[in-house]
Write a protein that holds these residues in place. Structure first.
Motif, short mmCIF file in Angstrom:
data_model
loop_
_atom_site.label_atom_id
_atom_site.label_comp_id
_atom_site.label_asym_id
_atom_site.label_seq_id
_atom_site.Cartn_x
_atom_site.Cartn_y
_atom_site.Cartn_z
N ILE A 147 0.84 -1.21 0.00
CA ILE A 147 0.00 0.00 0.00
C ILE A 147 0.87 1.25 0.00
CG2 ILE A 147 -1.65 1.31 1.42
CD1 ILE A 147 -2.89 -1.36 2.20
N SER A 148 1.96 1.24 0.74
CA SER A 148 2.79 2.44 0.82
C SER A 148 3.53 2.71 -0.48
CB SER A 148 3.79 2.31 1.97
OG SER A 148 4.71 1.28 1.68
N SER A 149 3.76 1.69 -1.30
CA SER A 149 4.46 1.91 -2.56
C SER A 149 3.52 2.31 -3.69
CB SER A 149 5.22 0.65 -2.97
OG SER A 149 4.32 -0.38 -3.28
N PHE A 150 2.22 2.34 -3.42
CA PHE A 150 1.26 2.71 -4.45
C PHE A 150 1.22 4.22 -4.59
CE2 PHE A 150 -3.04 3.53 -6.06
CZ PHE A 150 -3.05 2.69 -7.15
N ASN A 151 1.25 4.73 -5.80
CA ASN A 151 1.23 6.17 -6.05
C ASN A 151 -0.20 6.65 -6.25
OD1 ASN A 151 4.01 6.40 -5.96
ND2 ASN A 151 4.21 5.86 -8.12
N TYR A 152 -0.66 7.50 -5.35
CA TYR A 152 -1.98 8.08 -5.46
C TYR A 152 -1.87 9.43 -6.16
CZ TYR A 152 -3.58 4.61 -2.13
OH TYR A 152 -3.88 3.43 -1.52
N TYR A 153 -2.86 9.76 -6.95
CA TYR A 153 -2.91 11.06 -7.59
C TYR A 153 -3.49 12.06 -6.59
CZ TYR A 153 -2.02 8.66 -11.97
OH TYR A 153 -1.46 7.91 -12.96
N LEU A 154 -2.83 13.19 -6.44
CA LEU A 154 -3.29 14.16 -5.45
C LEU A 154 -4.54 14.89 -5.93
CD1 LEU A 154 0.15 15.60 -4.32
CD2 LEU A 154 -1.29 13.92 -3.17
N THR A 155 -4.48 15.47 -7.11
CA THR A 155 -5.66 16.16 -7.64
C THR A 155 -5.95 15.61 -9.03
OG1 THR A 155 -4.22 17.89 -8.48
CG2 THR A 155 -5.28 18.30 -6.36
N PRO A 156 -7.06 14.96 -9.21
CA PRO A 156 -7.38 14.46 -10.54
C PRO A 156 -7.68 15.60 -11.48
CG PRO A 156 -9.18 14.04 -9.03
CD PRO A 156 -8.06 14.61 -8.21
N SER A 157 -7.12 15.53 -12.66
CA SER A 157 -7.33 16.59 -13.64
C SER A 157 -8.62 16.33 -14.40
CB SER A 157 -6.16 16.67 -14.61
OG SER A 157 -6.04 15.44 -15.29
N THR A 158 -9.35 17.38 -14.66
CA THR A 158 -10.60 17.25 -15.39
C THR A 158 -10.36 17.57 -16.86
OG1 THR A 158 -11.17 19.54 -14.90
CG2 THR A 158 -11.99 17.87 -13.39
N LYS A 159 -10.95 16.80 -17.71
CA LYS A 159 -10.84 17.02 -19.14
C LYS A 159 -12.12 17.70 -19.63
CE LYS A 159 -7.89 13.10 -20.22
NZ LYS A 159 -7.76 11.86 -20.98
N LEU A 160 -11.93 18.72 -20.41
CA LEU A 160 -13.08 19.40 -20.99
C LEU A 160 -13.39 18.75 -22.33
CD1 LEU A 160 -12.11 23.09 -20.21
CD2 LEU A 160 -13.74 21.63 -19.01
N ILE A 161 -14.52 18.10 -22.37
CA ILE A 161 -14.93 17.39 -23.58
C ILE A 161 -16.11 18.14 -24.20
CG2 ILE A 161 -15.80 15.22 -24.52
CD1 ILE A 161 -14.49 13.83 -22.12
N ALA A 162 -15.93 18.55 -25.42
CA ALA A 162 -17.03 19.23 -26.13
C ALA A 162 -18.06 18.18 -26.53
CB ALA A 162 -16.49 19.95 -27.36
N SER A 163 -19.28 18.44 -26.13
CA SER A 163 -20.33 17.47 -26.44
C SER A 163 -20.69 17.54 -27.92
CB SER A 163 -21.57 17.72 -25.59
OG SER A 163 -22.09 18.99 -25.88
N GLN A 164 -20.61 16.42 -28.57
CA GLN A 164 -20.95 16.35 -29.98
C GLN A 164 -22.25 15.57 -30.12
OE1 GLN A 164 -17.61 14.43 -31.73
NE2 GLN A 164 -16.32 16.25 -31.67
N LYS A 165 -23.23 16.22 -30.72
CA LYS A 165 -24.52 15.56 -30.91
C LYS A 165 -24.46 14.73 -32.18
CE LYS A 165 -29.45 16.42 -30.88
NZ LYS A 165 -29.67 15.09 -30.40
#
Length: 67
Positions: free
Chosen positions: A28-46
């Motif tokens: 568990i201690s060797s596992f790398n956790y992401y501190l802040t997940p980055s959000t992706k801006l996805i343009a909605s395509q209809k």
């Protein structure tokens, strides 16, 4: 028939739990956790489907009028 010697069972089980605990902690201690997940801006395509342009009514057999 000789008796089963159970005097070492306690120390065996205790050392097994201690070893498993140490292994789990190192995994568990060797596992790398992401501190802040980055959000992706996805343009909605209809998507344009041919059946979205037409108005259709689905008649269920139970909704038909009785004759």
């Amino acid at each position: 028939m000789p008796q089963l010697d159970t005097s070492t069972w306690f120390i065996t089980i205790l050392s097994m739990f201690l070893t498993l605990f140490i292994l789990l902690q190192t995994k568990i201690s060797s596992f790398n956790y992401y501190l802040t997940p980055s959000t992706k801006l996805i343009a909605s395509q209809k998507s344009h489907n041919p059946w979205e342009l037409k108005w259709t009514k689905i008649y269920l057999p139970l909704s038909l009028p009785l004759h």
